[in-house]
Design a protein around this motif. Structure first.
Motif, PDB file in Angstrom:
ATOM      1  N   VAL A   1       0.835  -1.204   0.000  1.00  9.13           N
ATOM      2  CA  VAL A   1       0.000   0.000   0.000  1.00  9.13           C
ATOM      3  C   VAL A   1       0.870   1.253   0.000  1.00  9.13           C
ATOM      4  N   ILE A   2       1.947   1.248   0.771  1.00  5.19           N
ATOM      5  CA  ILE A   2       2.855   2.404   0.809  1.00  5.19           C
ATOM      6  C   ILE A   2       3.484   2.626  -0.568  1.00  5.19           C
ATOM      7  N   ASN A   3       3.952   1.554  -1.203  1.00  2.00           N
ATOM      8  CA  ASN A   3       4.512   1.669  -2.555  1.00  2.00           C
ATOM      9  C   ASN A   3       3.497   2.269  -3.514  1.00  2.00           C
ATOM     10  N   SER A   4       2.263   1.779  -3.472  1.00  4.02           N
ATOM     11  CA  SER A   4       1.221   2.285  -4.366  1.00  4.02           C
ATOM     12  C   SER A   4       0.947   3.763  -4.121  1.00  4.02           C
TER      13      SER A   4
ATOM     14  N   LEU B   1       1.330  12.879   4.377  1.00  7.05           N
ATOM     15  CA  LEU B   1      -0.113  12.751   4.614  1.00  7.05           C
ATOM     16  C   LEU B   1      -0.590  11.342   4.295  1.00  7.05           C
ATOM     17  N   CYS B   2      -0.140  10.807   3.182  1.00  5.84           N
ATOM     18  CA  CYS B   2      -0.524   9.438   2.807  1.00  5.84           C
ATOM     19  C   CYS B   2      -0.015   8.435   3.838  1.00  5.84           C
ATOM     20  N   LEU B   3       1.233   8.575   4.247  1.00  7.50           N
ATOM     21  CA  LEU B   3       1.788   7.640   5.227  1.00  7.50           C
ATOM     22  C   LEU B   3       1.033   7.713   6.547  1.00  7.50           C
TER      23      LEU B   3
ATOM     24  N   LEU C   1      -9.578  -5.912   9.371  1.00  4.24           N
ATOM     25  CA  LEU C   1     -10.225  -5.328   8.201  1.00  4.24           C
ATOM     26  C   LEU C   1      -9.204  -4.683   7.271  1.00  4.24           C
ATOM     27  N   LEU C   2      -8.338  -5.489   6.688  1.00  2.00           N
ATOM     28  CA  LEU C   2      -7.311  -4.947   5.811  1.00  2.00           C
ATOM     29  C   LEU C   2      -7.859  -4.313   4.545  1.00  2.00           C
ATOM     30  N   GLU C   3      -9.079  -4.600   4.157  1.00  2.00           N
ATOM     31  CA  GLU C   3      -9.611  -4.022   2.932  1.00  2.00           C
ATOM     32  C   GLU C   3      -9.763  -2.506   3.016  1.00  2.00           C
TER      33      GLU C   3
ATOM     34  N   ASP D   1      -7.286   4.088  -3.494  1.00  2.81           N
ATOM     35  CA  ASP D   1      -8.197   5.120  -3.985  1.00  2.81           C
ATOM     36  C   ASP D   1      -8.800   5.922  -2.833  1.00  2.81           C
ATOM     37  N   ARG D   2      -9.116   5.234  -1.751  1.00  9.28           N
ATOM     38  CA  ARG D   2      -9.645   5.926  -0.571  1.00  9.28           C
ATOM     39  C   ARG D   2      -8.587   6.847   0.024  1.00  9.28           C
ATOM     40  N   ILE D   3      -7.352   6.394   0.062  1.00  6.78           N
ATOM     41  CA  ILE D   3      -6.264   7.216   0.581  1.00  6.78           C
ATOM     42  C   ILE D   3      -6.098   8.458  -0.280  1.00  6.78           C
ATOM     43  N   LYS D   4      -6.156   8.306  -1.602  1.00  7.27           N
ATOM     44  CA  LYS D   4      -6.052   9.457  -2.490  1.00  7.27           C
ATOM     45  C   LYS D   4      -7.160  10.460  -2.232  1.00  7.27           C
ATOM     46  N   ARG D   5      -8.383   9.982  -1.979  1.00  5.64           N
ATOM     47  CA  ARG D   5      -9.494  10.893  -1.690  1.00  5.64           C
ATOM     48  C   ARG D   5      -9.290  11.620  -0.365  1.00  5.64           C
TER      49      ARG D   5
END
Length: 154
Positions: free
Chosen positions: A89-92, A116-118, A133-135, A140-144
């Protein structure tokens, strides 16, 4: 528990670090250990190829993305599989923010948004992995969530 998340450049200088539950006197040890681990093992590794280590009963998963190295350290339920998911997820997120695997310059240019993303990923990771709940680690949610829009436009 996710103990540490570090991102370093190719010379071993730490660009970002997040510690959780690690006493201040142990942080220097972890910084130097992870940088040395990366220097010893990450030469010639392909982008996003994961490496795993174990040290003092904790798991370490690390990789290279462009010109930066990413290290995740965890123990107990944060085994190598959970840490690999976090690194994915961090790479993405970093690639999405930078538009490609980052050079050190590009990483530093986008530093604020990457942080902010991290913070969003690590906070979500702490909150939801304990519930299984890893999902909720959806890029996309992080980007929002880190769009930096004023509240009236959200």
């Amino acid at each position: 528990m996710l103990l540490a998340l570090l991102i370093a450049n190719s010379e071993g200088n730490i660009l970002v670090e997040r510690f959780n539950g690690v006493p201040a006197e142990e942080r220097l040890h972890w910084r130097s250990f992870l940088v040395k681990l990366g220097a010893d093992n990450l030469k010639g590794v392909k982008n996003e190829e994961l490496l795993v280590a174990c040290h003092k009963s904790v798991y370490i998963v690390y990789t290279v993305l462009g010109d930066v190295s990413i290290f995740a350290v965890g123990k107990d339920e944060y085994d190598e599989l959970a840490l690999a998911e976090a690194i994915f997820v961090i790479n993405s997120a970093v690639k999405d923010v930078c538009g490609k695997p980052p050079t050190e310059r590009l990483f530093l240019d986008k530093y604020g948004k990457i942080c902010l993303c991290l913070d969003e990923i690590v906070w979500k990771f702490f909150l939801f992995v304990l519930k299984g709940l890893l999902e909720n680690m959806d890029k996309d949610r992080i980007k929002r969530l880190v769009r930096l829009k004023p509240p009236t436009e959200v």
